[in-house]
Scaffold this motif. Sequence first.
Motif, PDB file in Angstrom:
ATOM      1  N   GLU A 115       0.813  -1.219   0.000  1.00 45.47           N
ATOM      2  CA  GLU A 115       0.000   0.000   0.000  1.00 45.47           C
ATOM      3  C   GLU A 115       0.850   1.275   0.000  1.00 45.47           C
ATOM      4  O   GLU A 115       0.778   2.095   0.908  1.00 45.47           O
ATOM      5  N   VAL A 134      -5.116  -1.124   9.015  1.00 44.68           N
ATOM      6  CA  VAL A 134      -4.600  -1.865   7.864  1.00 44.68           C
ATOM      7  C   VAL A 134      -3.351  -2.656   8.265  1.00 44.68           C
ATOM      8  O   VAL A 134      -3.189  -3.822   7.887  1.00 44.68           O
ATOM      9  N   CYS A 135      -2.462  -2.027   9.024  1.00 46.21           N
ATOM     10  CA  CYS A 135      -1.264  -2.725   9.504  1.00 46.21           C
ATOM     11  C   CYS A 135      -1.637  -3.931  10.355  1.00 46.21           C
ATOM     12  O   CYS A 135      -1.026  -5.003  10.242  1.00 46.21           O
ATOM     13  N   GLU A 183       0.113 -11.456   1.362  1.00 49.51           N
ATOM     14  CA  GLU A 183      -0.813 -10.476   0.796  1.00 49.51           C
ATOM     15  C   GLU A 183      -0.444 -10.146  -0.644  1.00 49.51           C
ATOM     16  O   GLU A 183      -1.312 -10.044  -1.511  1.00 49.51           O
TER      17      GLU A 183
END
Length: 269
Positions: A205, A227-228, A245
């Motif tokens: 990201e 998100v982390c 991911e």
Amino acid sequence: MIAGTVVPLITPYDEHGRVSEKSTASLIEYLHADVSALMPVLSSGEGWRLTDQQWSDMVAFTVAHSHGLPVIAGVQAPDTPGVLRRAHMAEALGADMVAATTPFGARVGQDEMVAHYRTLQGGTRLPVVVYNEEPVSRNRASLVTLLRICGLPGIAAVKESSGNPEMTRALAASGTGVPVLQGWEDQVASTPGVDGLIGPLANPEPGLCNTLLADPGEPLQRIVDAVCDLFGLFRDDWYLRVKRELARRGVIEDACAPSGEHAREEDES
């Protein structure tokens, strides 16, 4: 000057434990438009555990597919001669800078840290990024020591991963002229004045990292923290989780591990 989002690249492997040039090129293609520099083989790239061949391959592939971005080769070795050896390898491979930790060990003193970086900047033609962290080296520099190191010629930036926002703010406000880049995504809002961010979130990201740097307020910081947490970036095996991911998104071919040891880590996580 180093600023903005610098990506500490993960190291993608093939099924034989070799660094995958195809996946490295694909990863850089995925993120190059949103980052200011590429930093292979540092902590997120498992630099402390790579063989010379794996380390050299990853640096070489990054240089070959850099899209003209600066390449900052990570160097994590137990002692100053070991760091210098890989710095010379980075020179030969075409890297633009090196990023190095202190020597390893809890007994390494602050004066020894200054001497380490003085020897390094005097022993390589490449500018040096200081990586101030503790999990790998088992020590970290104090603010006074970092200010002394920043006074050395050839110091290009500090990746400040001490986890101490007060110290990071003080270093950023010190007026040394050396860029300070936050090494923890969850501390950007609490360290105004930093010049950029170097964190594993930049692999999947990079745009979100840029947005946080442009607007480092608490609302966006909470989104980044979530998100982390989703990606597991604050866990001990964060680099494996980032690979999963990226593989899920089709950016790299697979989240392969280079050895049985890594495979066991992945199975146990």
